[in-house]
Design a protein around this motif. Sequence first.
Motif, mmCIF file in Angstrom:
data_model
loop_
_atom_site.group_PDB
_atom_site.id
_atom_site.type_symbol
_atom_site.label_atom_id
_atom_site.label_comp_id
_atom_site.label_asym_id
_atom_site.label_seq_id
_atom_site.Cartn_x
_atom_site.Cartn_y
_atom_site.Cartn_z
ATOM 1 N N ALA A 297 -10.513 64.127 65.762
ATOM 2 C CA ALA A 297 -11.892 64.607 65.565
ATOM 3 C C ALA A 297 -12.907 63.493 65.850
ATOM 4 C CB ALA A 297 -12.067 65.127 64.140
ATOM 5 N N ASP A 298 -12.516 62.245 65.547
ATOM 6 C CA ASP A 298 -13.452 61.130 65.789
ATOM 7 C C ASP A 298 -13.786 60.993 67.275
ATOM 8 O OD1 ASP A 298 -10.809 60.396 66.224
ATOM 9 O OD2 ASP A 298 -11.029 58.356 65.447
ATOM 10 N N LYS A 299 -12.774 61.178 68.108
ATOM 11 C CA LYS A 299 -13.031 61.074 69.564
ATOM 12 C C LYS A 299 -13.809 62.301 70.042
ATOM 13 C CE LYS A 299 -9.064 58.178 70.540
ATOM 14 N NZ LYS A 299 -8.456 58.297 69.199
ATOM 15 N N GLY A 321 -11.345 61.229 56.574
ATOM 16 C CA GLY A 321 -10.803 60.247 57.504
ATOM 17 C C GLY A 321 -11.191 60.626 58.915
ATOM 18 N N PRO A 322 -10.618 59.936 59.925
ATOM 19 C CA PRO A 322 -11.043 60.138 61.312
ATOM 20 C C PRO A 322 -10.753 61.530 61.863
ATOM 21 C CG PRO A 322 -9.183 58.610 61.184
ATOM 22 C CD PRO A 322 -9.638 58.842 59.788
ATOM 23 N N ASP A 323 -9.908 62.302 61.192
ATOM 24 C CA ASP A 323 -9.616 63.651 61.692
ATOM 25 C C ASP A 323 -10.578 64.701 61.129
ATOM 26 O OD1 ASP A 323 -7.592 62.742 63.231
ATOM 27 O OD2 ASP A 323 -5.974 63.310 61.876
ATOM 28 N N TRP A 324 -11.651 64.236 60.500
ATOM 29 C CA TRP A 324 -12.587 65.184 59.873
ATOM 30 C C TRP A 324 -13.981 65.108 60.496
ATOM 31 C CZ3 TRP A 324 -11.349 68.691 56.101
ATOM 32 C CH2 TRP A 324 -10.107 68.533 55.491
ATOM 33 N N LEU A 325 -14.639 66.254 60.530
ATOM 34 C CA LEU A 325 -16.049 66.334 60.914
ATOM 35 C C LEU A 325 -16.755 67.263 59.938
ATOM 36 C CD1 LEU A 325 -15.858 67.037 64.781
ATOM 37 C CD2 LEU A 325 -16.296 64.834 63.676
ATOM 38 N N ARG A 326 -18.066 67.086 59.793
ATOM 39 C CA ARG A 326 -18.858 68.053 59.030
ATOM 40 C C ARG A 326 -19.879 68.686 59.983
ATOM 41 N NH1 ARG A 326 -22.954 65.654 55.055
ATOM 42 N NH2 ARG A 326 -24.180 65.813 56.953
#
Length: 350
Positions: A297-299, A321-326
Amino acid sequence: MTIDLGHHGDTEVGAGLVDLAVNVRREPMPAWLSAPLRASLDDLAAYPDAADATAAVAARHGRDPAEVLLTAGAAQAFVVLAQALRGARRAVVVHPQFTEPEAALRNAGHPVERVLLRAEDGFRLDPTLVPADSDLVFVGNPTNPTSVLHPASEIAALARPGRVLVVDEAFSDTTYRAGVPGEPESLAGRRDLPGLVVLRSLTKTWGLAGLRIGYLLGPADLLPRLAAAQPLWAVSTPALAAATACAGPVAVAAEREIAARLAAERDHLVRRLRHVPNLTVAGDPAAAFVAVRFPGADKARVELRERGYAVRRGDTFPGLGPDWLRIAVRDTATTDAFVDVLTAVLEERP
Ligand SMILES: Cc1ncc(COP(=O)(O)O)c(C=O)c1O
């Protein structure tokens, strides 16, 4: 990695980007709000007097004015609490949640213990995880960034003599349940729970982030201590005018209508997201945003920016963590266009 607790969605927004990172509603200001705000400009030579606005907010929540402290946004309430309650022995923050409570506590010298709710449990509150002897507890409801709305009864169960229980209800006015007249799990009107402090923000639904207005509701015997930690004249005359207007029956009815519309738009966003391969929506979203998880998700966030969309990174929230977005809830056309782009970004991956 040290988490940057000071990171907020506003720094993710840039010129030309569709803003899905900040959860402030941007609609034309209704006349019942803009008229008193403009009129307040005629009174700027006088120092602010919070009495009328305090009485209006108290009436809106069925409380005594002595149980209301107006603040320059809910953000100031975190600082006031952290500074005034320096004597607390065991401060606990329930995460994932907005990072400012922990930042304010640390700045005031409190060692902070984190209680981490788990994605596997839908980020549901487990009151048994909060240490029994904690005398200062912060929890968000509904919670930013997970959008999870905890049952009021479970939060109420955390209240006890000798503990200050701070419930951040900055987004409570965005919650809605069909058939329920008010905000479904709000504790704002509860006067029977020992040490309960409820924080409210007027900056989200009413698009007043730049004005800085919010308030806290709590026991009359605690509030003077909190007020003493607040700068003199902390809330400006225009902000007080906004607080009065937003506490009136017209505003509260409008808030409920906005929340009902938002619920439909949120359902639409969640339905569309559930069709994106390998993506999970956190919990049962109840606020003005949803948290999603998918590998990389970060990329994807960086690629989304290149294609015109700003979303909030998840890695600066303890417990995510890096696999999350809002992602902010917007009108269905914006959501459709965004989900199409997100799907394309994921499909084009090697
Ligand atoms: C959960 C939560 N609480 C409190 C705040 C602070 O709001 P304000 O200071 O604008 O009232 C924010 C702002 O983003 C938030 O997300």
